[in-house]
Design an enzyme around this catalytic site. Structure first.
Site, PDB file in Angstrom:
ATOM      1  N   GLU A  11       0.808  -1.126  -0.104  1.00  0.00           N
ATOM      2  CA  GLU A  11       0.007  -0.039  -0.195  1.00  0.00           C
ATOM      3  C   GLU A  11       0.745   1.119   0.216  1.00  0.00           C
ATOM      4  O   GLU A  11       2.116   1.326   0.558  1.00  0.00           O
ATOM      5  CB  GLU A  11      -0.799   0.043   1.288  1.00  0.00           C
TER       6      GLU A  11
ATOM      7  N   CYS B 103       3.252   8.610   1.763  1.00  0.00           N
ATOM      8  CA  CYS B 103       3.684   7.332   2.562  1.00  0.00           C
ATOM      9  C   CYS B 103       3.920   6.245   1.962  1.00  0.00           C
ATOM     10  O   CYS B 103       2.843   5.650   1.184  1.00  0.00           O
ATOM     11  CB  CYS B 103       2.659   7.214   3.747  1.00  0.00           C
TER      12      CYS B 103
ATOM     13  N   CYS C  96       5.742  -7.511   7.462  1.00  0.00           N
ATOM     14  CA  CYS C  96       6.613  -6.819   8.534  1.00  0.00           C
ATOM     15  C   CYS C  96       6.974  -7.998   9.718  1.00  0.00           C
ATOM     16  O   CYS C  96       5.814  -8.832   9.992  1.00  0.00           O
ATOM     17  CB  CYS C  96       6.023  -5.824   9.460  1.00  0.00           C
TER      18      CYS C  96
ATOM     19  N   CYS D 204       4.070  -5.691  16.238  1.00  0.00           N
ATOM     20  CA  CYS D 204       3.541  -4.910  17.009  1.00  0.00           C
ATOM     21  C   CYS D 204       2.128  -5.076  17.064  1.00  0.00           C
ATOM     22  O   CYS D 204       1.360  -5.233  16.072  1.00  0.00           O
ATOM     23  CB  CYS D 204       3.991  -3.256  16.534  1.00  0.00           C
TER      24      CYS D 204
ATOM     25  N   CYS E  28      -0.984  -3.207  15.195  1.00  0.00           N
ATOM     26  CA  CYS E  28      -0.722  -2.666  13.769  1.00  0.00           C
ATOM     27  C   CYS E  28      -0.968  -4.107  12.717  1.00  0.00           C
ATOM     28  O   CYS E  28      -0.458  -5.008  13.067  1.00  0.00           O
ATOM     29  CB  CYS E  28       0.990  -2.546  13.401  1.00  0.00           C
TER      30      CYS E  28
ATOM     31  N   LEU F 157       7.986   5.401  19.519  1.00  0.00           N
ATOM     32  CA  LEU F 157       8.177   5.073  20.897  1.00  0.00           C
ATOM     33  C   LEU F 157       7.122   4.549  21.737  1.00  0.00           C
ATOM     34  O   LEU F 157       6.959   3.286  22.241  1.00  0.00           O
ATOM     35  CB  LEU F 157       8.878   6.349  21.584  1.00  0.00           C
TER      36      LEU F 157
ATOM     37  N   CYS G 291      -1.779   2.140   8.107  1.00  0.00           N
ATOM     38  CA  CYS G 291      -0.665   1.136   7.813  1.00  0.00           C
ATOM     39  C   CYS G 291      -1.440  -0.276   7.702  1.00  0.00           C
ATOM     40  O   CYS G 291      -1.574  -0.913   8.872  1.00  0.00           O
ATOM     41  CB  CYS G 291       0.276   1.077   8.916  1.00  0.00           C
TER      42      CYS G 291
HETATM   43  N1  SAH Z   1       7.824   0.117  10.710  1.00  0.00           N
HETATM   44  C1  SAH Z   1       7.925   1.412  10.985  1.00  0.00           C
HETATM   45  C2  SAH Z   1       7.171   2.223   9.813  1.00  0.00           C
HETATM   46  C3  SAH Z   1       5.717   1.702   9.635  1.00  0.00           C
HETATM   47  S1  SAH Z   1       4.710   1.917  10.829  1.00  0.00           S
HETATM   48  C4  SAH Z   1       7.533   1.863  12.488  1.00  0.00           C
HETATM   49  O1  SAH Z   1       7.165   1.078  13.024  1.00  0.00           O
HETATM   50  O2  SAH Z   1       7.728   2.983  12.628  1.00  0.00           O
HETATM   51  C5  SAH Z   1       4.453   3.683  10.852  1.00  0.00           C
HETATM   52  C6  SAH Z   1       3.661   4.154  12.028  1.00  0.00           C
HETATM   53  O3  SAH Z   1       2.552   3.835  12.245  1.00  0.00           O
HETATM   54  C7  SAH Z   1       4.420   3.690  13.166  1.00  0.00           C
HETATM   55  O4  SAH Z   1       4.799   4.785  14.091  1.00  0.00           O
HETATM   56  C8  SAH Z   1       3.413   2.777  13.742  1.00  0.00           C
HETATM   57  O5  SAH Z   1       3.506   2.498  15.106  1.00  0.00           O
HETATM   58  C9  SAH Z   1       2.142   3.289  13.415  1.00  0.00           C
HETATM   59  N2  SAH Z   1       1.057   2.347  13.362  1.00  0.00           N
HETATM   60  C10 SAH Z   1       0.760   1.149  13.034  1.00  0.00           C
HETATM   61  N3  SAH Z   1      -0.440   0.663  13.325  1.00  0.00           N
HETATM   62  C11 SAH Z   1      -1.023   1.686  13.786  1.00  0.00           C
HETATM   63  C12 SAH Z   1      -2.559   2.008  14.037  1.00  0.00           C
HETATM   64  N4  SAH Z   1      -3.197   0.894  14.007  1.00  0.00           N
HETATM   65  N5  SAH Z   1      -2.895   3.208  14.639  1.00  0.00           N
HETATM   66  C13 SAH Z   1      -1.970   4.132  14.736  1.00  0.00           C
HETATM   67  N6  SAH Z   1      -0.714   3.943  14.477  1.00  0.00           N
HETATM   68  C14 SAH Z   1      -0.272   2.789  13.964  1.00  0.00           C
HETATM   69 FE1  SF4 Z   2       6.196  -3.232  11.651  1.00  0.00          FE
HETATM   70 FE2  SF4 Z   2       3.964  -2.333  12.070  1.00  0.00          FE
HETATM   71 FE3  SF4 Z   2       5.531  -2.630  13.990  1.00  0.00          FE
HETATM   72 FE4  SF4 Z   2       5.950  -0.667  12.061  1.00  0.00          FE
HETATM   73  S1  SF4 Z   2       4.300  -0.864  13.487  1.00  0.00           S
HETATM   74  S2  SF4 Z   2       7.634  -2.114  13.193  1.00  0.00           S
HETATM   75  S3  SF4 Z   2       4.936  -1.863  10.558  1.00  0.00           S
HETATM   76  S4  SF4 Z   2       4.737  -4.298  13.140  1.00  0.00           S
END
Ligand code: SAH
Ligand code: SF4
Length: 340
Positions: free
Chosen positions: A84, A97, A104, A108, A111, A207, A325
């Site tokens: 995407e 973006c 990935c 997390c 996500c 963070l 994301c």
């Molecule tokens: N992997 C990298 C970049 C991709 S994620 C990272 O983790 O920074 C980009 C941002 O989207 C990150 O700050 C992540 O924590 C946030 N993100 C992912 N899922 C989300 C969600 N459901 N709601 C809000 N932010 C989210």
């Molecule tokens: Fe991977 Fe999503 Fe965590 Fe970013 S927020 S590192 S894309 S799992």
């Protein structure tokens, strides 16, 4: 390929550096085939056709938000993998973006991409092609790029570095390095390496918590790279590059959004060259991460501001089009499975 690499290849075929420059410029304008390079000799086009292929991303689905002008693209790669990208319109221009991986590994909990697992890294050209396809689709020039789509850019480090150099190259897309942000969940050795290279891209660090107790619950990577070490690497990064680090902080109800958390965060990052970007969470199925109350977010920001820390709250763009994301790909995959 960098321009230098292309020139070297052309030398081997007895072509001149300016031929390489012509081809390089065409590639960075996003042409789909060598035949589209109209001011290049037929002979050279034939040579290129034999040796190389141009792989662009193709648009599978395009959703335009009714709330704002955000556009979400679902794109397919040459092997059929889906990724995407999201285009946002701001008063200063267009920001895209882009994704850096298919899926990935980092897992997390909040996500949608993390839930998919990992398929493969993107090449630098697949990252560039996301920018080019949006520019071509809309007839616009994109001025800012954030590596905040699917995937962890610092887990695909070599290709990310090549991408950064190509995107910023003056004879290519010429997007200033200061207009590119790299977002990471906190892979410390790569943050340190990036600092050494003195690349002036903006570093965003996801963070999301002021201490290990909370961060361990939502970002598995924290077990390997804990908060204190991460913050120390970010301080070093800011000191070495003279660029402020952005801390991304996704607000999750009753987990990381208390006044106590705000105070702890302020104590730990206060006095360093940084900025906090508060993100209202986009809720996805399969976890307990819910939106914080508006008042709670305001209180949290006020505490940081009073401690002299610069804070912004991210507007939730494209909330009606699964713009967060990994959400669109997750939705398309699920509905395809349901249809089968
Ligand atoms: N992997 C990298 C970049 C991709 S994620 C990272 O983790 O920074 C980009 C941002 O989207 C990150 O700050 C992540 O924590 C946030 N993100 C992912 N899922 C989300 C969600 N459901 N709601 C809000 N932010 C989210
Ligand atoms: Fe991977 Fe999503 Fe965590 Fe970013 S927020 S590192 S894309 S799992």
């Amino acid at each position: 390929m960098s321009l230098e690499q292309l020139e070297k290849a052309f030398k081997g075929w007895n072509y001149r550096p300016y031929h390489a420059l012509q081809v390089y410029a065409w590639l960075h304008r996003g042409v789909e085939s060598f035949d589209d390079m109209t001011d290049i000799s037929k002979q050279l086009r034939g040579e290129l056709e034999k040796q190389y292929e141009i792989f662009n991303v193709s648009i599978v689905e395009k959703l335009t938000s009714k709330c704002d002008e955000t556009i979400k693209y679902l794109l397919s790669l040459r092997d059929g993998a889906l990724i995407e990208s999201v285009l946002m319109k701001y008063h200063h221009g267009y920001t895209i973006c882009i994704s850096t991986q298919v899926g990935c590994k980092m897992g997390c909990v909040f996500c949608a991409t993390g839930k998919m697992g990992f398929s493969r890294n993107l090449t630098a050209s697949e990252m560039l092609s996301q920018i080019q396809s949006a520019q071509a689709d809309l007839g616009i020039r994109i001025s800012n790029v954030v590596l905040m789509g699917m995937g962890e850019p610092l887990d695909n480090y070599e290709n990310t570095l090549i991408f950064l150099k190509l995107a910023a190259s003056q004879k290519g897309m010429n997007i200033g390095m200061r207009h590119i942000s790299v977002s990471t969940c906190g892979i410390i050795d790569k943050i340190n390496d990036l600092a050494q290279r003195n690349i002036s891209a903006t570093l965003s660090v996801s963070l999301h918590a002021p201490n290990n107790e909370i961060r361990d619950q939502i970002l598995p990577i924290n077990k390997k790279f804990p908060v204190e070490e991460l913050l120390s690497a970010c301080r070093d990064y800011a000191q070495m590059t003279k660029r402020r680090v952005t801390y991304e902080y996704t607000m999750i109800n009753n987990l990381n959004d208390s006044a106590l958390c705000a105070k702890e965060l302020a104590n730990k990052i206060g006095g360093s060259l940084c900025h906090v970007n508060i993100i209202p969470i986009n809720q996805i199925d399969g976890n307990n991460c819910n939106k914080s109350q508006h008042d709670q977010i305001k209180l949290f920001c006020d505490i940081l501001l009073k401690k002299g820390i610069s804070v912004t709250t991210r507007r939730s763009l494209g909330s009606d089009i699964n713009a967060s994301c990994g959400q669109l790909r997750a939705r398309v995959k699920t509905s395809k499975i349901l249809q089968q």
